[in-house]
Write an enzyme that holds these catalytic residues in place. Structure first.
Site, PDB file in Angstrom:
ATOM      1  N   GLU A  31      -8.873  38.072  37.444  1.00  0.00           N
ATOM      2  CA  GLU A  31      -9.465  37.279  38.270  1.00  0.00           C
ATOM      3  C   GLU A  31     -10.684  37.154  38.852  1.00  0.00           C
ATOM      4  OE1 GLU A  31      -5.448  36.252  40.726  1.00  0.00           O
ATOM      5  OE2 GLU A  31      -5.971  38.395  40.687  1.00  0.00           O
ATOM      6  N   LYS A 108      -3.445  27.959  44.354  1.00  0.00           N
ATOM      7  CA  LYS A 108      -3.818  28.902  43.514  1.00  0.00           C
ATOM      8  C   LYS A 108      -2.758  28.722  42.020  1.00  0.00           C
ATOM      9  CE  LYS A 108      -5.270  33.483  42.598  1.00  0.00           C
ATOM     10  NZ  LYS A 108      -5.084  35.009  43.067  1.00  0.00           N
TER      11      LYS A 108
END
Length: 129
Positions: A31, A108
């Site tokens: 990420e 997200k």
């Protein structure tokens, strides 16, 4: 009755929905390295009557400038949690002196979850002390 023949009975709101920004937030190394798209929604609670009465941008929140400032936070320094990111975004909103309360949602949609899902959203509401 006030000029204009209306009585203001509710708190005014300015909302910015669906601001999309690439960021590198999350606890996983991938990420941080690759990043992903985050989507931000904010609603600001303030009195817009003075701005409307004088047709005066300086007496409200310039949502274009706000969008740029929020994008700078999302695209800036990474954090592990979207809860932390949401707080930083709320701080940006509340830095505008006219804003009394800010509601911030951080989406997200590409969160690393190994099951089908539509979105992960953290929503916070913060106000002045």
């Amino acid at each position: 009755m006030p000029p204009g023949g209306f009585v203001r009975t509710a708190t005014d709101r300015i909302s910015l929905k669906g601001l999309r920004v690439h960021g590198r937030h999350g606890v996983l190394a991938a990420e941080r390295e690759l990043g992903q798209e985050f989507v931000v929604d904010v609603t600001l609670f303030l009195d817009t009557a003075p701005a409307a009465a004088g047709d005066d941008l300086t007496r409200t929140v310039h949502y274009g400038e706000l969008a740029e400032d929020l994008a700078g936070v999302v695209g800036g320094e990474p954090v592990d949690l979207i809860e932390t990111l949401a707080q930083r975004l709320a701080d940006v909103c509340l830095a505008r002196e006219l804003v009394q309360v800010a509601e911030v949602s951080v989406h997200k949609p590409a969160a690393p979850i190994p099951l089908p899902f539509d979105d992960v959203i953290v929503t916070i509401t913060r106000g002045r002390a």
